[in-house]
Scaffold this motif. Sequence first.
Motif, PDB file in Angstrom:
ATOM      1  N   ASP A 318       0.818  -1.211   0.000  1.00  0.00           N
ATOM      2  CA  ASP A 318       0.000   0.000   0.000  1.00  0.00           C
ATOM      3  C   ASP A 318       0.850   1.260   0.000  1.00  0.00           C
ATOM      4  N   ARG A 322       0.043   4.192  -2.654  1.00  0.00           N
ATOM      5  CA  ARG A 322      -0.137   5.590  -2.275  1.00  0.00           C
ATOM      6  C   ARG A 322       0.853   6.494  -3.015  1.00  0.00           C
ATOM      7  N   LYS A 345      -7.521   0.995  -0.851  1.00  0.00           N
ATOM      8  CA  LYS A 345      -6.460   0.543   0.042  1.00  0.00           C
ATOM      9  C   LYS A 345      -6.119  -0.920  -0.218  1.00  0.00           C
ATOM     10  N   ASP A 346      -4.830  -1.216  -0.245  1.00  0.00           N
ATOM     11  CA  ASP A 346      -4.300  -2.572  -0.401  1.00  0.00           C
ATOM     12  C   ASP A 346      -4.616  -3.207  -1.755  1.00  0.00           C
TER      13      ASP A 346
END
Length: 478
Positions: A318, A322, A345-346
């Motif tokens: 992650d 990002r 996310k992830d």
Amino acid sequence: MDSSAESVLLADSPYHNPVLNIGDDSKKQKIREILKGFILSVSKVKKIVDVFSEEMRLGLEANPSRKSCFYMANTFVTDYPDGTEDCDVLAMDIGGSNLRVMLCRLKPGTEPEFRVQHYELTADQRSGTSAEQFFDQLAKNIGDFISKNPDISDKRLPLGFTFSFGYEQLALDKSKILQMGIQTNFPDAYGKCAVQFLRDAIARQGVNVDVISIANDVTTTLMYGMYLKPETYVSYILGSGMNAGYLEKVDRIGRIDPLKTFDKPVESIIVNTECGFLGDDGAIDYVKTRWDMELDEESMIPHSYGFEKLVGAFFFGDLIRRSLLTLAENQLFVGGLITDALKQKDSIKAPDASLVENDKSDDFVTKLLQRLGYTSAQITKDDIEIVKYVCSQIAVRNAQLIAANIASVVDRIDKPFIRVAIDGSFYKKHPKLHTLITDFIVELVPNNKKVELFLADDGSGKGSALIAAVAVKQRQKS
């Protein structure tokens, strides 16, 4: 080596200092400026070594000037396998996502026999509200393993327990079996140790085993590493999380009186550093990027396990996502087009990064971007190179931080040659980490010391069996 503040380790090597291979110099400069926080100077890396060393020193003192952020836990492992063990033992290794139960059959003069069964720990089991139910499930898995191995079903076997899940403190009972207390979201867990939970569950389930030892994975990995290779004095876990352990001379541990603690003279013990807490007080914020800070704030336990969050695989993917999202927001990646998957996310995980590093044809990088919602027409050669650069740059930072950690541990060991046993899927599967960490360690340790890293595969489980076998031998002698 240039030791000025702005120099970097192995500055002339593109393997250790990744190069962004795109033709637009202006774009390249902007990308490097945004990502520059991942590039650590020599002085920053050496400062990390010093901070680790100081925390270890404080953690071993009887009356430190301040409390260390490391536990530096006495594991009470003072004896090690020597090949004379003659027994069958069970081991159970529990991590964050899976459980392994194994039988270890030891006979002098022969290679040990291991039989292993894997069991999944569901998200509900890992995040449930009842410790009793959780341990009941573990006991059921042990019973299932025994039922599938009829040659041991009529024996009461000793069990070694590797427990590296949801703990924050250590305790010791009067029988001197190391018991790892658990601080979890289980409201019934406080004040009761993991061994007692397991023993009670085993009794409820009618399973015919005797829990005789418990240790965490860094302790068991060192035990297994010592069994595999001589001159192994350090262990390291590098999977979803991280930790370090090592063999420490008892006379260097100010808070231990050997005779009172062990009832016998003891030269050395395995110390479990629990060094993942480094930086919880902000002491290493100077190596953190904005994305590291965001991940910490959004984690289950903010402002805790600071160093582990920097290098563990759980956050690695992650961190890449990002970074790429920020580049896209700045119109420097995929034409500024931001998909729902890139915002999720992830949606990129550590195994993806390993595959990117292994990708010689760019096929996997292309498939990764397609998985994130981009069409072939939207993906440029520059985009592929940016993904590869981000993955490599963050891996290099990981390796530098881990090398600093290991170098500080190695510095405590007065030996010219030191082997480090490492277990964990991140170390095992990432194609560059072993070489990167090794090379950075060479830059950080004195020239009169040689350090060798090796994979102690499944060491957390197999080492637990060896600890139990040594405990059996001790009982037989007494």
